[in-house]
Scaffold this motif. Structure first.
Motif, PDB file in Angstrom:
ATOM      1  N   VAL A   1       9.176  18.634  -8.376  1.00 28.80           N
ATOM      2  CA  VAL A   1       9.203  17.180  -8.558  1.00 28.80           C
ATOM      3  C   VAL A   1       8.911  16.477  -7.234  1.00 28.80           C
ATOM      4  O   VAL A   1       8.087  15.559  -7.156  1.00 28.80           O
ATOM      5  N   LEU A   2       9.588  16.924  -6.175  1.00 22.58           N
ATOM      6  CA  LEU A   2       9.392  16.304  -4.875  1.00 22.58           C
ATOM      7  C   LEU A   2       8.034  16.661  -4.279  1.00 22.58           C
ATOM      8  O   LEU A   2       7.382  15.825  -3.634  1.00 22.58           O
ATOM      9  N   ALA A   3       7.568  17.899  -4.495  1.00 22.17           N
ATOM     10  CA  ALA A   3       6.303  18.335  -3.913  1.00 22.17           C
ATOM     11  C   ALA A   3       5.132  17.537  -4.480  1.00 22.17           C
ATOM     12  O   ALA A   3       4.201  17.158  -3.746  1.00 22.17           O
ATOM     13  N   VAL A   4       5.157  17.272  -5.787  1.00 19.26           N
ATOM     14  CA  VAL A   4       4.091  16.482  -6.405  1.00 19.26           C
ATOM     15  C   VAL A   4       4.074  15.073  -5.821  1.00 19.26           C
ATOM     16  O   VAL A   4       3.021  14.538  -5.462  1.00 19.26           O
ATOM     17  N   SER A   5       5.250  14.461  -5.707  1.00 15.30           N
ATOM     18  CA  SER A   5       5.318  13.107  -5.155  1.00 15.30           C
ATOM     19  C   SER A   5       4.926  13.089  -3.684  1.00 15.30           C
ATOM     20  O   SER A   5       4.316  12.127  -3.207  1.00 15.30           O
TER      21      SER A   5
ATOM     22  N   PRO B   1       0.851  -1.201   0.000  1.00 14.44           N
ATOM     23  CA  PRO B   1       0.000   0.000   0.000  1.00 14.44           C
ATOM     24  C   PRO B   1       0.882   1.244   0.000  1.00 14.44           C
ATOM     25  O   PRO B   1       1.802   1.358   0.811  1.00 14.44           O
ATOM     26  N   ASN B   2       0.616   2.153  -0.949  1.00 16.35           N
ATOM     27  CA  ASN B   2       1.432   3.363  -1.051  1.00 16.35           C
ATOM     28  C   ASN B   2       2.915   2.979  -1.035  1.00 16.35           C
ATOM     29  O   ASN B   2       3.654   3.295  -0.095  1.00 16.35           O
ATOM     30  N   PRO B   3       3.394   2.276  -2.073  1.00 17.95           N
ATOM     31  CA  PRO B   3       4.723   1.653  -2.037  1.00 17.95           C
ATOM     32  C   PRO B   3       5.879   2.610  -1.743  1.00 17.95           C
ATOM     33  O   PRO B   3       6.879   2.216  -1.151  1.00 17.95           O
ATOM     34  N   GLY B   4       5.761   3.888  -2.144  1.00 23.40           N
ATOM     35  CA  GLY B   4       6.830   4.840  -1.878  1.00 23.40           C
ATOM     36  C   GLY B   4       7.083   5.071  -0.404  1.00 23.40           C
ATOM     37  O   GLY B   4       8.148   5.557  -0.017  1.00 23.40           O
ATOM     38  N   ARG B   5       6.100   4.728   0.442  1.00 21.06           N
ATOM     39  CA  ARG B   5       6.277   4.856   1.885  1.00 21.06           C
ATOM     40  C   ARG B   5       7.017   3.654   2.468  1.00 21.06           C
ATOM     41  O   ARG B   5       7.354   3.655   3.660  1.00 21.06           O
ATOM     42  N   HIS B   6       7.250   2.644   1.660  1.00 19.96           N
ATOM     43  CA  HIS B   6       7.905   1.425   2.125  1.00 19.96           C
ATOM     44  C   HIS B   6       9.261   1.178   1.462  1.00 19.96           C
ATOM     45  O   HIS B   6      10.195   0.706   2.104  1.00 19.96           O
ATOM     46  N   VAL B   7       9.341   1.477   0.173  1.00 11.38           N
ATOM     47  CA  VAL B   7      10.592   1.223  -0.554  1.00 11.38           C
ATOM     48  C   VAL B   7      10.890   2.404  -1.469  1.00 11.38           C
ATOM     49  O   VAL B   7      10.025   2.869  -2.212  1.00 11.38           O
ATOM     50  N   GLY B   8      12.112   2.910  -1.391  1.00 11.47           N
ATOM     51  CA  GLY B   8      12.561   3.989  -2.257  1.00 11.47           C
ATOM     52  C   GLY B   8      13.307   3.421  -3.444  1.00 11.47           C
ATOM     53  O   GLY B   8      14.193   2.577  -3.271  1.00 11.47           O
ATOM     54  N   VAL B   9      12.956   3.850  -4.644  1.00 11.16           N
ATOM     55  CA  VAL B   9      13.512   3.282  -5.865  1.00 11.16           C
ATOM     56  C   VAL B   9      14.188   4.368  -6.691  1.00 11.16           C
ATOM     57  O   VAL B   9      13.610   5.438  -6.918  1.00 11.16           O
ATOM     58  N   LEU B  10      15.404   4.087  -7.135  1.00 14.82           N
ATOM     59  CA  LEU B  10      16.109   4.957  -8.080  1.00 14.82           C
ATOM     60  C   LEU B  10      16.730   4.061  -9.149  1.00 14.82           C
ATOM     61  O   LEU B  10      17.796   3.491  -8.951  1.00 14.82           O
ATOM     62  N   LEU B  11      16.015   3.912 -10.269  1.00 12.38           N
ATOM     63  CA  LEU B  11      16.510   3.084 -11.366  1.00 12.38           C
ATOM     64  C   LEU B  11      17.014   3.918 -12.534  1.00 12.38           C
ATOM     65  O   LEU B  11      17.852   3.462 -13.303  1.00 12.38           O
ATOM     66  N   ASP B  12      16.500   5.134 -12.680  1.00 16.13           N
ATOM     67  CA  ASP B  12      16.920   6.008 -13.776  1.00 16.13           C
ATOM     68  C   ASP B  12      16.800   7.449 -13.301  1.00 16.13           C
ATOM     69  O   ASP B  12      15.704   8.013 -13.248  1.00 16.13           O
ATOM     70  N   ALA B  13      17.927   8.044 -12.954  1.00 15.09           N
ATOM     71  CA  ALA B  13      17.914   9.399 -12.391  1.00 15.09           C
ATOM     72  C   ALA B  13      17.400  10.434 -13.382  1.00 15.09           C
ATOM     73  O   ALA B  13      16.949  11.505 -12.991  1.00 15.09           O
ATOM     74  N   ALA B  14      17.454  10.116 -14.682  1.00 10.07           N
ATOM     75  CA  ALA B  14      17.000  11.082 -15.691  1.00 10.07           C
ATOM     76  C   ALA B  14      15.487  11.040 -15.884  1.00 10.07           C
ATOM     77  O   ALA B  14      14.938  11.879 -16.604  1.00 10.07           O
ATOM     78  N   ALA B  15      14.797  10.081 -15.258  1.00  9.13           N
ATOM     79  CA  ALA B  15      13.350   9.936 -15.455  1.00  9.13           C
ATOM     80  C   ALA B  15      12.596  10.899 -14.544  1.00  9.13           C
ATOM     81  O   ALA B  15      11.871  10.495 -13.631  1.00  9.13           O
ATOM     82  N   GLN B  16      12.801  12.192 -14.778  1.00  6.76           N
ATOM     83  CA  GLN B  16      12.161  13.250 -14.002  1.00  6.76           C
ATOM     84  C   GLN B  16      11.624  14.294 -14.973  1.00  6.76           C
ATOM     85  O   GLN B  16      12.214  14.535 -16.034  1.00  6.76           O
ATOM     86  N   HIS B  17      10.504  14.914 -14.640  1.00  4.67           N
ATOM     87  CA  HIS B  17       9.874  15.877 -15.544  1.00  4.67           C
ATOM     88  C   HIS B  17      10.829  17.048 -15.794  1.00  4.67           C
ATOM     89  O   HIS B  17      11.147  17.800 -14.867  1.00  4.67           O
ATOM     90  N   PRO B  18      11.279  17.232 -17.032  1.00  2.00           N
ATOM     91  CA  PRO B  18      12.297  18.263 -17.287  1.00  2.00           C
ATOM     92  C   PRO B  18      11.801  19.688 -17.101  1.00  2.00           C
ATOM     93  O   PRO B  18      12.596  20.600 -16.860  1.00  2.00           O
ATOM     94  N   GLY B  19      10.474  19.903 -17.201  1.00  2.00           N
ATOM     95  CA  GLY B  19       9.953  21.249 -17.099  1.00  2.00           C
ATOM     96  C   GLY B  19       9.644  21.698 -15.686  1.00  2.00           C
ATOM     97  O   GLY B  19       9.346  22.870 -15.456  1.00  2.00           O
ATOM     98  N   ARG B  20       9.714  20.792 -14.715  1.00  4.22           N
ATOM     99  CA  ARG B  20       9.461  21.147 -13.326  1.00  4.22           C
ATOM    100  C   ARG B  20      10.770  21.491 -12.632  1.00  4.22           C
ATOM    101  O   ARG B  20      11.848  21.072 -13.048  1.00  4.22           O
ATOM    102  N   THR B  21      10.665  22.217 -11.560  1.00  2.00           N
ATOM    103  CA  THR B  21      11.835  22.469 -10.735  1.00  2.00           C
ATOM    104  C   THR B  21      12.075  21.244  -9.855  1.00  2.00           C
ATOM    105  O   THR B  21      11.183  20.394  -9.683  1.00  2.00           O
ATOM    106  N   GLY B  22      13.244  21.171  -9.283  1.00  2.00           N
ATOM    107  CA  GLY B  22      13.529  20.062  -8.382  1.00  2.00           C
ATOM    108  C   GLY B  22      12.559  20.007  -7.222  1.00  2.00           C
ATOM    109  O   GLY B  22      12.077  18.940  -6.828  1.00  2.00           O
ATOM    110  N   ARG B  23      12.252  21.187  -6.669  1.00  2.00           N
ATOM    111  CA  ARG B  23      11.304  21.235  -5.542  1.00  2.00           C
ATOM    112  C   ARG B  23       9.923  20.773  -5.977  1.00  2.00           C
ATOM    113  O   ARG B  23       9.231  20.061  -5.250  1.00  2.00           O
TER     114      ARG B  23
END
Length: 300
Positions: free
Chosen positions: A97-101, A73-95
């Motif tokens: 990206v994290l705020a949406v998640s 349930p809500n897997p991000g609260r249990h396991v953190g995954v980093l498989l491709d660091a470039a897989a981030q929305h290029p038009g958003r700011t870093g903050r």
């Protein structure tokens, strides 16, 4: 804890079946860093994708914290995954990206700034568009995203790629601290010396199969010796005459301990120029173990 049980993945390619991963089993324990190593094309990324529910196994199963990833349930609260660091929305700011998640994971908004600070992204960098980020900044943002849900486990593929020496040291200390606090870390990396410095356990694969696994200290403490001399053929004959196995791998590799190598060299009147344990660190173990498994023409 992260567990792979007989994971197998086959693809159809040009009318024939290609096996990317075959019968891979291992466990990454809580409170430990497990290094997951192999040459390019060995099946590392495919295995990690199966662990994280992104690729469906042909056979076998994987669990994270006792459940299949998709059942968390809500897997991000249990396991953190980093498989491709470039897989981030290029038009958003870093903050952003994290705020949406954070909203999706129901994480307090205050954690965003705390994590930006923890991974070393300055306020100016956090306010910049992701498309302007360097590779190292992408990695820091990706790790912040993996840590956002305060997970109990981390699955990381090449997290130190693009980091400078200070950043690599910071990454090592962060992962060591996470594991020491009881977390599970599964780390895939080509930076062998860094893996050797941080990993408690190792899993080495090649050609889609597990070639070696166990505690790092035990795997690096292989018996025997590597030796060079002014007359390697004569020394090899002396060692074999004494009942020891000998093979050539850049130097003579023998089952004999250093003391026995010295005795054989003395008896054969051969001058030794270099003598060390058979496994000279993780790099030597890696190349010795994967020598027959170069880059495979299968999906990575």
């Amino acid at each position: 804890m992260i567990t792979a049980e007989h994971l197998t993945k086959r693809y159809a390619r040009r009318g024939r079946a290609v096996t990317a991963v075959e019968d891979v089993s291992f466990t990454a324990q809580a409170g430990r860093v497990t290094g997951f190593l192999g040459p390019n094309g060995a099946g590392k990324s495919t295995t990690l994708r199966m662990l994280c529910g992104l690729t469906t196994p042909t056979a076998g199963a994987a669990t994270v914290l006792g459940r299949p990833f998709a059942a968390l349930p809500n897997p991000g609260r249990h396991v953190g995954v980093l498989l491709d660091a470039a897989a981030q929305h290029p038009g958003r700011t870093g903050r952003e990206v994290l705020a949406v998640s954070a909203r999706l994971m129901d994480v307090p908004a205050a954690r965003v700034d705390a994590l930006l600070d923890r991974v070393g992204l300055t306020p100016q960098e956090a306010a910049a568009r992701v498309r302007t980020y360097s590779l190292g900044m992408h990695q820091r943002l990706g790790l912040a995203h993996a840590l956002l849900g305060d997970p109990a486990a981390l699955v990381l593929d090449e997290p130190a790629n693009g980091l400078d020496p200070a950043g690599i040291r910071w990454m090592r200390e962060l992962l060591r601290g996470f594991a020491d606090a009881g977390g599970t870390v599964l780390l895939s990396s080509h930076l062998l010396r860094e893996v050797e410095a941080v990993a408690d356990d190792l899993v080495i694969i090649g050609g889609g199969k597990v070639l070696a696994q166990g505690g790092t200290a035990a795997l690096l403490a292989a018996p025997g010796s590597r030796v060079r001399s002014l007359d390697d053929p004569a020394l090899a004959r002396a060692l074999e005459a004494a009942g020891h196995e000998v093979r050539l791998d850049g130097a003579l590799v023998t089952s004999a301990p250093a003391e026995e190598v010295g005795r054989a060299a003395l008896g054969a009147a051969v001058v030794i120029t270099d003598l060390r344990p058979a496994t000279d660190g993780l790099e030597q173990l890696f190349f010795t173990t994967t020598a027959r498994h170069g880059r495979e023409e299968v999906p990575a």
